[in-house]
Design an enzyme around this catalytic site. Structure first.
Site, PDB file in Angstrom:
ATOM      1  CG  ASP A  63      -2.269   0.866   0.984  1.00  0.00           C
ATOM      2  OD1 ASP A  63      -2.605   0.845  -0.540  1.00  0.00           O
ATOM      3  OD2 ASP A  63      -2.694   1.289   1.869  1.00  0.00           O
ATOM      4  CD  GLU A 104      -3.199   7.581   3.360  1.00  0.00           C
ATOM      5  OE1 GLU A 104      -3.052   7.146   2.247  1.00  0.00           O
ATOM      6  OE2 GLU A 104      -4.390   8.096   3.377  1.00  0.00           O
ATOM      7  CD  GLU A 156      -8.406   9.226  -0.907  1.00  0.00           C
ATOM      8  OE1 GLU A 156      -8.056   7.882  -0.201  1.00  0.00           O
ATOM      9  OE2 GLU A 156      -7.803  10.020  -0.589  1.00  0.00           O
ATOM     10  CD  GLU A 226      -9.041   0.287  -3.806  1.00  0.00           C
ATOM     11  OE1 GLU A 226      -8.875  -0.347  -2.903  1.00  0.00           O
ATOM     12  OE2 GLU A 226      -8.474   1.324  -4.239  1.00  0.00           O
TER      13      GLU A 226
HETATM   14  C1  LIG Z   1      -5.220   0.240  -2.475  1.00  0.00           C
HETATM   15  C2  LIG Z   1      -5.350   1.509  -2.081  1.00  0.00           C
HETATM   16  N1  LIG Z   1      -6.727   2.002  -2.255  1.00  0.00           N
HETATM   17  C3  LIG Z   1      -7.134   3.278  -1.622  1.00  0.00           C
HETATM   18  C4  LIG Z   1      -6.281   4.008  -0.737  1.00  0.00           C
HETATM   19  C5  LIG Z   1      -6.829   5.144  -0.124  1.00  0.00           C
HETATM   20  O1  LIG Z   1      -5.820   5.998   0.078  1.00  0.00           O
HETATM   21  C6  LIG Z   1      -5.176   3.258  -0.263  1.00  0.00           C
HETATM   22  N2  LIG Z   1      -4.477   3.793   0.555  1.00  0.00           N
HETATM   23  N3  LIG Z   1      -4.874   2.151  -0.967  1.00  0.00           N
END
Ligand SMILES: Cc1ncc(CO)c(N)n1
Length: 237
Positions: A63, A104, A156, A226
């Site tokens: 991520d 983040e 998001e 996703e």
């Molecule tokens: C795969 C993914 N989708 C969405 C977000 C949202 O920021 C993230 N951090 N990672």
């Protein structure tokens, strides 16, 4: 009803009082739930997830790579928003989004050091590479603002709703994943996603039928990416 309006309705299924994003959510509910209720997400909610080094590597390392690719994409949306009429509030919402991405990235670094994941040596998995390429393909000048905004909102929102679901009553999120769920599942992040959704709906009100259908396709692509992202959790993506 004017002829043009009738044509628009046929493409989007939208009526005057139902926002376009809402029509998509109704039409594509199953697919959307496939992302927000993915087995990996459900295993977090149920507390049955095995947060072994492999899963940590996914949630933190993969991520982190995604978010680093997300930044230039969001920057491109911000640039587009500056060219939009009445853009002041859009710019502020997008700047807020940028700020939360900075936050983040720091969080990923903190988590990585806690779990001894080396962020610089994480090799991106295929599904992630494909997703990042998709983001890059949306940064071009030729991509219309409502289309890029749709991707941004969908990316998001899927994340927010997935982790918010983990936190809903009856969940048994393991202690070590509580903070992760709260990071994206909190109400403030939900309100931010709603602001993104309102920008999408507003920008689509003025859009041509062609742009509206491009945006819908883009929404569906995000949801599929996703699902593929979480499919990496089974190790054979
Ligand atoms: C795969 C993914 N989708 C969405 C977000 C949202 O920021 C993230 N951090 N990672």
């Amino acid at each position: 009803m004017e002829k043009e309006e009738t044509a628009k309705m046929t493409v989007t299924g939208a009526t005057n009082n139902i926002p376009v994003t809402e029509t998509w959510m109704r039409k594509h509910r199953l697919l959307y739930d496939g992302a927000t209720r993915h087995p990996f997400i459900l295993s977090i909610r149920q507390g049955s997830v095995d947060f072994s080094s492999f899963k940590r590597w996914l949630v933190i390392g993969q991520d982190y790579i995604f978010v680093r690719s997300f930044v230039p994409f969001v920057a491109s949306v911000l640039v587009k928003s500056c060219k939009e009429p009445n853009n002041e509030s859009d710019m502020e919402v997008l700047l807020g989004g940028m700020a939360s991405l900075a936050d983040e990235i720091n969080w990923f670094k903190k988590e990585a050091s806690k779990y001894h994941v080396s962020l610089t040596s994480v090799v991106p998995q295929n599904a992630n590479v494909t997703y990042c390429r998709f983001l890059e393909s949306l940064t071009g000048q030729e991509i219309e603002y409502p289309v890029a905004m749709t991707a941004f909102w969908a990316i998001e929102s899927v994340y927010q709703q997935s982790f918010a679901h983990c936190l809903e009553e009856g969940g048994r999120v393991p202690q070590e994943l509580q903070e992760t769920c709260e990071r994206w599942g909190n109400e403030g992040f939900g309100a931010y996603c709603n602001s993104l959704r309102d920008i999408v709906d507003r920008s689509l009100q003025k859009a041509s039928a062609e742009v509206i259908s491009k945006a819908e396709v883009c929404f569906l692509s995000v949801v599929e990416h996703e699902v593929e992202f979480w499919n990496m959790s089974t190790g054979d993506a």
